[in-house]
Design a protein around this motif. Structure first.
Motif, PDB file in Angstrom:
ATOM      1  N   GLU A  14      25.676   4.694 -39.596  1.00  0.00           N
ATOM      2  CA  GLU A  14      24.435   5.157 -38.994  1.00  0.00           C
ATOM      3  C   GLU A  14      24.657   5.467 -37.517  1.00  0.00           C
ATOM      4  OE1 GLU A  14      21.144   2.585 -39.548  1.00  0.00           O
ATOM      5  OE2 GLU A  14      21.342   2.477 -41.723  1.00  0.00           O
ATOM      6  N   GLY A  15      23.954   6.452 -37.025  1.00  0.00           N
ATOM      7  CA  GLY A  15      24.059   6.793 -35.609  1.00  0.00           C
ATOM      8  C   GLY A  15      25.017   7.939 -35.351  1.00  0.00           C
ATOM      9  N   GLU A  16      25.093   8.320 -34.103  1.00  0.00           N
ATOM     10  CA  GLU A  16      25.953   9.434 -33.717  1.00  0.00           C
ATOM     11  C   GLU A  16      26.538   9.194 -32.334  1.00  0.00           C
ATOM     12  OE1 GLU A  16      23.228  12.791 -31.727  1.00  0.00           O
ATOM     13  OE2 GLU A  16      22.600  12.322 -33.784  1.00  0.00           O
ATOM     14  N   PHE A  17      27.554   9.973 -31.994  1.00  0.00           N
ATOM     15  CA  PHE A  17      28.110   9.962 -30.648  1.00  0.00           C
ATOM     16  C   PHE A  17      28.366  11.397 -30.221  1.00  0.00           C
ATOM     17  CE2 PHE A  17      31.808  10.164 -33.313  1.00  0.00           C
ATOM     18  CZ  PHE A  17      32.808  10.781 -32.578  1.00  0.00           C
ATOM     19  N   SER A  18      28.541  11.615 -28.930  1.00  0.00           N
ATOM     20  CA  SER A  18      28.629  12.974 -28.397  1.00  0.00           C
ATOM     21  C   SER A  18      29.661  13.063 -27.287  1.00  0.00           C
ATOM     22  CB  SER A  18      27.262  13.410 -27.830  1.00  0.00           C
ATOM     23  OG  SER A  18      26.214  13.194 -28.732  1.00  0.00           O
ATOM     24  N   ILE A  19      30.074  14.289 -27.008  1.00  0.00           N
ATOM     25  CA  ILE A  19      30.770  14.583 -25.757  1.00  0.00           C
ATOM     26  C   ILE A  19      29.757  15.269 -24.869  1.00  0.00           C
ATOM     27  CG2 ILE A  19      32.558  15.942 -24.617  1.00  0.00           C
ATOM     28  CD1 ILE A  19      34.350  15.511 -26.986  1.00  0.00           C
ATOM     29  N   VAL A  20      29.546  14.712 -23.676  1.00  0.00           N
ATOM     30  CA  VAL A  20      28.520  15.232 -22.772  1.00  0.00           C
ATOM     31  C   VAL A  20      29.122  15.527 -21.403  1.00  0.00           C
ATOM     32  CG1 VAL A  20      26.651  14.005 -23.956  1.00  0.00           C
ATOM     33  CG2 VAL A  20      27.830  12.914 -22.027  1.00  0.00           C
ATOM     34  N   LYS A  21      28.485  16.440 -20.718  1.00  0.00           N
ATOM     35  CA  LYS A  21      28.827  16.706 -19.321  1.00  0.00           C
ATOM     36  C   LYS A  21      27.785  16.022 -18.461  1.00  0.00           C
ATOM     37  CE  LYS A  21      29.869  20.482 -16.082  1.00  0.00           C
ATOM     38  NZ  LYS A  21      29.948  21.954 -15.909  1.00  0.00           N
ATOM     39  N   MET A  22      28.254  15.244 -17.475  1.00  0.00           N
ATOM     40  CA  MET A  22      27.338  14.504 -16.612  1.00  0.00           C
ATOM     41  C   MET A  22      27.232  15.182 -15.245  1.00  0.00           C
ATOM     42  SD  MET A  22      26.321  12.153 -18.692  1.00  0.00           S
ATOM     43  CE  MET A  22      25.458  10.962 -17.650  1.00  0.00           C
ATOM     44  N   SER A  23      26.350  14.664 -14.421  1.00  0.00           N
ATOM     45  CA  SER A  23      26.031  15.298 -13.141  1.00  0.00           C
ATOM     46  C   SER A  23      27.184  15.257 -12.141  1.00  0.00           C
ATOM     47  CB  SER A  23      24.798  14.640 -12.528  1.00  0.00           C
ATOM     48  OG  SER A  23      24.939  13.234 -12.458  1.00  0.00           O
ATOM     49  N   ASP A  24      28.233  14.503 -12.421  1.00  0.00           N
ATOM     50  CA  ASP A  24      29.418  14.513 -11.551  1.00  0.00           C
ATOM     51  C   ASP A  24      30.415  15.585 -11.990  1.00  0.00           C
ATOM     52  OD1 ASP A  24      30.339  13.419 -13.886  1.00  0.00           O
ATOM     53  OD2 ASP A  24      31.371  11.729 -12.952  1.00  0.00           O
TER      54      ASP A  24
END
Length: 282
Positions: free
Chosen positions: A210-220
Motif C-alpha cells: 500500500e502507498g506510493e513513493f515519488s521522485i520530486v524536485k524541491m525548492s533547492d
C-alpha cells in the motif's frame, strides 16, 4: 493508559518546544547522576516506556524524530558514561537499543547509531534473537528506511551488508545523531516544486504494498526520493542514452536507482543486479 500517554506526550512536547536543539547537556547531566545499578536500570525502563507509549503513537514527523533521536542519544550516553552497569541484555535495556534503531525513520541516524548495535552484539542477549536471528531484523530496519527494500530471508546478503555498515565509522555518535536531527529540520524548510513520477511501494519483487513513493524536485533545485512524507536527496551518478542512475546521498550499500525516460524505475545493487523493478503509477 491513553491518559498516561497523553500526559507523557504533552510533557515531551513542552520540553522540546523550549529547545531549538535536543538538550544533550541536560541528558548527560541526568545520566551522570545515576549512581546505582538500580537507578540505571530504571532509566532504561523509562526509555522503553517512552518508545512504547509515546514514540509508536506519535504521527507528527517532527515530534517523532525528536523523540526517536533523543532516545538514541540517551542510549549512547548511558553506554559512554556507565558502560554495561545496570544493563540487562535480556531485559528492557536489552530491547531498547534495538527498538531505537527500528523505530527511527532517518537513514543517516541509523548509520550514526550502528556502533551501538555492534556493541550490543558483543554483549549478546536479546539482540541475538529479537525479530529473528541477528542481523536479520537490524539490516531490515536499515534497508526499509533507505530503500524500502526487504532483505528478509536473504541471508546470503547479510555478511556483505554487515561489513559495509561496520566500515561506516562514527567518531562521535551523539554529535552525529544531533547533526542528523538538525539536517531533517533543514529539509522541512524546503517546498516541493515538481513531481517527476510516482511508483507503488514495493518491498519485494513479487508483492506491491500500500502507498506510493515519488521522485520530486524541491525548492533547492535538487531531486529527492519522497516516501511517507519524508525526502532523501538524490545524487546523479551517470547519464545514459535513455536513463539516469541516482543514489541516495550517504546510502550505505552502494545501491542505485535507474530512472528511465519512459518513467520506469529500478533498484540495482552495487554489482548492477536488479533488486526490484517498480510499478509506475500512471
Amino acid at each position: 493508559m491513553k491518559k498516561n500517554i497523553t500526559i507523557l506526550l504533552i510533557l515531551f512536547l513542552t520540553i522540546s518546544s523550549c529547545h531549538s536543539q535536543i538538550p544533550i547537556k541536560k541528558y548527560r547531566t541526568e545520566i551522570e547522576k545515576l549512581n546505582t545499578e538500580k537507578q540505571i536500570s530504571e532509566y532504561w525502563n523509562k526509555l522503553h516506556k517512552i518508545d512504547q507509549e509515546i514514540l509508536v503513537n506519535t504521527r507528527e514527523l517532527r515530534i517523532a524524530d525528536s523523540i526517536s533521536i533523543s532516545n538514541m542519544i540517551k542510549t549512547a550516553l548511558i553506554f559512554d558514561i556507565h558502560g554495561t552497569k545496570g544493563y540487562n541484555s535480556n531485559g528492557y535495556s536489552g530491547f531498547v537499543p534495538i527498538l531505537n534503531l527500528s523505530h527511527n525513520q532517518i537513514g543517516q541516524s541509523q548509520i550514526a547509531y550502528w556502533p551501538i548495535i555492534e556493541e550490543c552484539k558483543e554483549i549478546g542477549g536479546a539482540i541475538e534473537s529479537f525479530g529473528g536471528k541477528y542481523p536479520a531484523y537490524q539490516l531490515e530496519s536499515v534497508t526499509l528506511t533507505f530503500y524500502n527494500y526487504s532483505v528478509f530471508n536473504q541471508e546470503e546478503k547479510y555478511p556483505n551488508l554487515i561489513k559495509k555498515m561496520s566500515e561506516l565509522k562514527t567518531d562521535d555518535i551523539v554529535n552525529e545523531l544531533l547533526k542528523t536531527y538538525e539536517y531533517q529540520n533543514e529539509l522541512r524548510k524546503l517546498s516541493e516544486v515538481a513531481k517527476l513520477n510516482s511508483w507503488h511501494l514495493q518491498n519485494h519483487r513479487d508483492r506491491i504494498d500500500e502507498g506510493e513513493f515519488s521522485i520530486v524536485k524541491m525548492s533547492d533545485d535538487n531531486l529527492y526520493l519522497k516516501k511517507y512524507e519524508r525526502i532523501q536527496k538524490l545524487e546523479l551518478l551517470k547519464t545514459n542514452n535513455a536513463s539516469k542512475e541516482y543514489r541516495i546521498i550517504n546510502e550505505p550499500f552502494g545501491w542505485k536507482y535507474v530512472y528511465r525516460e519512459d518513467g520506469s524505475l529500478s533498484l540495482i545493487d552495487e554489482k548492477d543486479n536488479e533488486l526490484i523493478n517498480y510499478t509506475l503509477i500512471k
